[in-house]
Design a protein around this motif. Structure first.
Motif, short mmCIF file in Angstrom:
data_model
loop_
_atom_site.label_atom_id
_atom_site.label_comp_id
_atom_site.label_asym_id
_atom_site.label_seq_id
_atom_site.Cartn_x
_atom_site.Cartn_y
_atom_site.Cartn_z
N PRO A 13 -2.97 12.13 19.05
CA PRO A 13 -4.00 11.84 20.03
C PRO A 13 -5.38 11.73 19.39
N GLU A 14 -6.28 11.10 20.14
CA GLU A 14 -7.67 11.01 19.66
C GLU A 14 -8.27 12.41 19.58
N SER A 16 -10.72 15.52 20.11
CA SER A 16 -11.52 15.99 21.25
C SER A 16 -12.96 15.59 21.02
N LEU A 327 -8.60 24.53 26.47
CA LEU A 327 -8.72 23.21 27.10
C LEU A 327 -9.08 22.12 26.10
N GLY A 328 -9.13 22.48 24.84
CA GLY A 328 -9.31 21.46 23.81
C GLY A 328 -10.63 21.47 23.07
N PRO A 406 -8.81 31.54 19.96
CA PRO A 406 -8.56 31.35 21.39
C PRO A 406 -7.54 32.34 21.97
N ARG B 10 8.31 11.18 7.54
CA ARG B 10 8.37 10.38 8.75
C ARG B 10 9.44 10.94 9.69
N PHE B 14 8.78 12.25 13.55
CA PHE B 14 9.40 11.63 14.73
C PHE B 14 10.80 12.19 14.95
N LEU B 72 -2.41 27.96 20.43
CA LEU B 72 -3.57 28.87 20.43
C LEU B 72 -3.55 29.74 19.18
N ASP B 83 5.92 17.66 21.40
CA ASP B 83 6.07 16.22 21.63
C ASP B 83 6.39 15.51 20.32
N ASN B 84 7.24 16.17 19.56
CA ASN B 84 7.74 15.61 18.29
C ASN B 84 6.69 15.57 17.18
N ILE B 85 5.59 16.24 17.37
CA ILE B 85 4.59 16.29 16.30
C ILE B 85 4.63 17.66 15.65
N THR B 89 1.41 21.50 10.68
CA THR B 89 0.79 20.79 9.54
C THR B 89 -0.57 20.22 9.93
N LEU B 90 -0.91 20.32 11.19
CA LEU B 90 -2.16 19.69 11.65
C LEU B 90 -3.37 20.58 11.39
N THR B 94 -7.24 18.46 15.05
CA THR B 94 -6.15 17.72 15.68
C THR B 94 -5.37 18.62 16.63
N SER B 96 -6.65 21.00 18.37
CA SER B 96 -7.47 21.09 19.59
C SER B 96 -7.23 19.87 20.47
N SER B 97 -7.18 18.74 19.83
CA SER B 97 -6.98 17.50 20.57
C SER B 97 -5.60 17.47 21.22
N LEU B 98 -4.61 17.89 20.44
CA LEU B 98 -3.23 17.94 20.96
C LEU B 98 -3.14 18.89 22.15
N ARG B 99 -3.81 20.02 22.01
CA ARG B 99 -3.82 21.03 23.08
C ARG B 99 -4.45 20.44 24.35
N ALA B 100 -5.54 19.70 24.16
CA ALA B 100 -6.26 19.16 25.31
C ALA B 100 -5.41 18.12 26.05
N ARG B 101 -4.67 17.32 25.30
CA ARG B 101 -4.00 16.18 25.93
C ARG B 101 -2.55 16.44 26.27
#
Lengths: 412, 238
Positions: A13-14, A16, A327-328, A406, B10, B14, B72, B83-85, B89-90, B94, B96-101
Motif C-alpha cells: 500500500p501507499e 501513510s 490507525l496508521g 503502539p 517472490r 505472494f 502493533l 494479506d500475503n505480505i 520484513t517491512l 510500510t 504503519s501504512s499496511l496497518r492503516a489500510r
C-alpha cells in the motif's frame, strides 16, 4: 527480477500521509479540547514573553529617559584639560586670569578650575566632635567652580574672594563625608584635620550635577591647596569646567583653547560633554545588559514550564498516541502533531504575552509621564519567540511521544 | 544463485491469495526484565471471510497474538503474513501504512477521542490515508450508516451509550474497507442486550465477507464465530 520488484511495489500500500492542513486542524482541536490544560501550558511562555517585552520596553523607555536627562547636561558643559606642561606665565597651566578670559566668551554662564589633590592623609574631626578617621578624596577648587558644576550647598557657603586671596584653611565637605565624620551642622564652626592641619568647615555640599565625584569628597581653595600640598601633579592635572548656555557647548569648546592661549591653543583640549557620551552609553549599556539578562531568565523559566507541562500532557495522552499509531500514524506524524501543538501554544502565548507587555509599558510610561519607546521589531519578534520557545520546549516531549510503542500505549 | 534467491523472495511475498493472516513459527518474548516468553512457535492461518474467535485464559498470549497480527508489535522470531505480505520484513513506515489500510481495530474500551464527534472519530481512521476531508466525511457517514448511527454522527462520545460507542468504534474499523478486523473483547464493557446488538453487527460484517478475529472470554461471542482458536500458556492448543 524487475517484474518481481515492480509487483511487490504495486502490491504494497501507499505510505501513510498527513497533510499540513490536517496536521494544523488536529493540533488546534487537541489544544481546544483541553482549554484549562492548554492555558496552564501557555502560562509559562505568556509570562516569559510578557516579561521579556516589559523588560525590553522598560529598558528602552528608561534609556531614552536617561539620555534625555544626560543630553540637557551634556549640551551645556565643556571640560578643558591641559595638554602642555605648566608655563611660567601663571601658577599652573591655566593662568590666574583664565576664568576671566573664558567668561568673556558669548554663551558662557560660569566656569571654574579644579583638580584632585594627590596627597591626602587621614581626616579626623575636631576633638570633641563625635566622628571617625578615614581617607577621602580631596579636591582643590576655585571660587566659581561650584556655580559652574551646579553644586548645591545645603549648609554654610562656598569659598569667597577673601578665602582664595588669603589662602584660608577652610574646607567644604560633602554631606556624606560630613555625616561620616559626625558633623551634622556648622553652628559650632567644626573643623577637620588633614594630616594634622586644621581646616574650618564652612560649607556642606549635598549634590553636584556635573561633578558627582564631589558628592563624596572634601574641597579646599586652589590657593590653599598649592600652599599646603604643592602644585597639581601630572597624574591629576588641573581642569576647567565651563557651564554654557543650551546649545553653545560645541562652539565654546572650539573657542576655549584660543581664548586661553592665543599663541598656543594646542596647549589645551576642550571637549563638549555632548561629544563624549561614554558615561551615558555605559549607563544605558549596563542597564540594557541587566534587562536582557532578566528577560532571558524569564524566557528560560517559561520554556521549562511549557516543556514540563507538555511532557505531562503527553503522558496523559498515551492511549491517544496508541490509537493514532494503530490507525496508521507514523512516528513522524505523532512527533509533528505534538510539536505543532507546542509551537501553536507558544505562538499564542507569545502573542498574548507581548500584547500585555506592551500595555504594561504604556501604562507605566503614562503613570511616570515618560515617552514610551518600544522597538517595533520586539513587538513583531516576540510572538515568534514564543513559537520558538514552544518548539524547543516541545521537541523532547514530541520525540518521546513518537517513540512510545503502539501496543504498549494501547495497554495503558 | 541470485535468481533462485529472487524467486524465493517472490514466492514468500505472494502466498495463497485467500490467506489473510498466516503465522509460521512465531514466538514472542517480552524483554523484561525478567524476560517472559508469551508465545511459542505459533503456526496458523486465517482465510479471507473467516470469523475466528481467539479464546484462552488471561495471560495465555491472546493479546500478544492480536498485537502481532495487528502489526502493533514485532515477533521475536517467525514470519507473519498479512494479506500475503511478509510483514516482518517491512520497515516501520510500510507497516504503519499496511496497518492503516488492511487492518481495523475494535477495542474493549472503545478508544474514542473524547473531543471528537462520532463522525470525526470515524474520520480519524482515514486521516493518514486520504487528504480529502470531504471524502473522509462521506466515507465516515457511510460507515456510520452501516452500524445504524447516522443520526448520532455529531454526538460526542460522552453523549453516547456504551453500545453506541462500540458501534462508532466498529464504524471506524470498517471505514477503510480493511482485509481484517481485529476485535479485542468487543463486548467486555457492555451489558448482554447491548453486547448482542454489537455481535449482530459483527455477524453482518462477517456475512458481507469481512475477515473477523475476535479475542474473547465470552462463550456467547465464541459461539457466533465459525472457528475458535484456543491459547494456553503461550501455545496454540486448538
Amino acid at each position: 527480477m524487475s517484474s518481481a520488484r515492480s509487483n511487490r511495489k504495486n502490491y504494497l500500500p501507499e505510505n501513510s500521509r498527513l497533510s499540513v492542513i490536517d496536521l494544523v486542524f488536529e493540533s488546534v482541536a487537541a489544544i481546544l479540547q483541553r482549554p484549562l490544560r492548554s492555558i496552564m501550558t501557555m502560562v509559562g511562555t505568556f509570562l516569559g514573553i510578557g516579561t521579556f517585552v516589559v523588560l525590553i520596553g522598560m529598558s528602552q523607555t528608561v534609556s531614552a529617559q536617561i539620555s534625555k536627562q544626560f543630553n540637557i547636561l551634556d549640551a551645556t558643559q565643556v571640560n578643558v584639560t591641559e595638554v602642555a606642561p605648566s608655563t611660567n606665565k601663571g601658577i599652573y597651566g591655566f593662568t590666574v586670569d583664565s576664568d576671566k578670559d573664558i567668561d568673556k566668551l558669548n554663551g558662557v554662564l560660569s566656569c571654574g578650575i579644579w583638580w584632585q589633590v594627590q596627597e591626602t592623609a587621614p581626616v579626623t574631626a575636631l576633638p570633641g566632635v563625635d566622628g571617625s578617621s578615614a581617607i577621602y578624596n580631596l579636591y582643590a577648587i576655585d571660587g566659581s567652580l561650584l556655580k559652574a558644576s551646579g553644586a548645591v550647598i545645603s549648609q554654610g557657603t562656598g569659598f569667597n574672594q577673601f578665602d582664595i586671596s588669603t589662602h584660608q584653611h577652610v574646607i567644604i565637605l560633602s554631606s556624606a563625608v560630613a555625616t561620616n565624620l559626625g558633623i551634622n551642622d556648622l553652628v559650632n564652626a567644626p573643623a577637620v584635620f588633614i594630616g594634622g592641619l586644621p581646616f574650618t568647615v564652612i560649607g556642606i555640599l549635598s549634590s553636584d550635577q556635573r561633578l558627582p565625584a564631589l558628592e563624596v569628597s572634601m574641597m579646599i581653595p586652589t590657593t590653599t591647596a598649592m600652599d599646603t600640598f604643592g602644585l597639581p601633579s601630572s597624574q591629576y592635572p588641573p581642569q576647567m569646567l565651563i557651564h554654557t548656555k543650551l546649545g553653545a557647548a560645541d562652539l565654546i569648546a572650539r573657542q576655549t583653547p584660543v581664548a586661553l592661549s592665543p599663541t598656543h591653543p594646542g596647549y589645551f583640549t576642550a571637549i563638549s560633554a555632548l561629544s563624549s557620551n561614554s558615561l551615558k552609553n555605559q549607563v544605558v549599556g549596563n542597564l540594557n545588559t541587566l534587562f536582557y539578562i532578566l528577560a532571558a531568565i524569564a524566557i528560560i523559566i517559561g520554556a521549562v514550564g511549557i516543556a514540563n507541562t507538555t511532557l505531562v500532557a503527553i503522558l496523559e495522552r498515551t492511549s491517544e498516541i496508541g490509537l493514532r499509531r494503530a490507525l496508521g500514524a507514523r512516528k513522524y506524524h505523532i512527533a509533528s502533531h505534538f510539536l505543532l501543538e507546542s509551537i501553536l501554544m507558544g505562538l499564542l502565548a507569545g502573542l498574548m504575552g507581548s500584547s500585555c507587555g506592551i500595555l504594561i509599558v504604556i501604562l507605566v510610561g503614562l503613570a511616570k509621564n515618560w515617552t514610551v519607546v518600544i522597538d517595533p521589531y520586539v513587538t513583531l519578534i516576540a510572538p515568534f519567540a514564543g513559537a520558538l520557545i514552544g518548539m524547543l520546549a516541545g521537541l523532547y516531549p514530541s520525540i518521546k511521544a513518537s517513540s512510545i510503542e503502539p501496543a504498549e500505549a494501547l495497554r495503558r | 544463485m541470485s535468481l533462485i534467491r529472487r524467486k524465493q523472495s517472490r514466492d514468500d511475498t505472494f502466498l495463497q491469495v485467500n490467506s489473510v493472516v498466516k503465522m509460521e513459527g512465531v514466538s514472542y518474548v517480552y524483554k523484561g526484565p525478567p524476560p517472559l516468553q508469551a508465545l511459542y512457535d505459533i503456526n496458523m492461518e486465517i482465510i479471507r471471510g473467516e470469523y475466528v474467535a481467539i479464546l484462552g485464559p488471561s495471560g495465555s498470549g491472546k493479546s500478544t497474538f492480536l498485537n502481532l497480527v495487528g502489526l502493533l508489535d514485532r515477533s521475536t522470531s517467525g514470519k507473519i503474513y498479512i494479506d500475503n505480505i511478509d510483514a516482518e520484513t517491512l520497515n516501520e513506515r510500510t507497516r504503519s501504512s499496511l496497518r492503516a489500510r488492511k487492518i481495523g481495530f475494535v477495542f474493549q474500551s472503545f478508544h474514542l477521542l473524547s473531543y471528537k464527534s462520532a463522525l470525526e472519530n470515524v474520520m480519524l481512521a482515514q486521516l493518514y490515508i486520504t487528504n480529502s476531508r470531504k471524502q473522509r466525511s462521506a466515507n465516515a457517514l457511510e460507515a456510520l450508516e452501516k452500524v445504524g448511527l447516522t443520526k448520532r454522527a455529531y454526538a460526542l462520545p460522552s453523549e453516547l451509550s456504551g453500545g453506541e460507542r462500540q458501534r462508532v468504534a466498529i464504524a471506524r474499523a470498517i471505514v477503510n474497507k480493511p482485509s481484517l478486523i481485529l476485535c479485542d473483547e468487543p463486548t467486555g464493557n457492555l451489558d448482554s442486550t447491548t453486547a448482542a446488538k454489537v455481535l449482530d453487527i459483527l455477524d453482518e460484517l462477517s456475512l458481507s465477507g469481512l475477515t473477523l478475529v475476535v479475542i474473547t472470554h465470552s462463550k456467547q461471542v465464541a459461539d457466533r464465530a465459525k472457528r475458535s482458536l484456543l491459547f494456553s500458556d503461550g501455545m496454540l492448543v486448538r
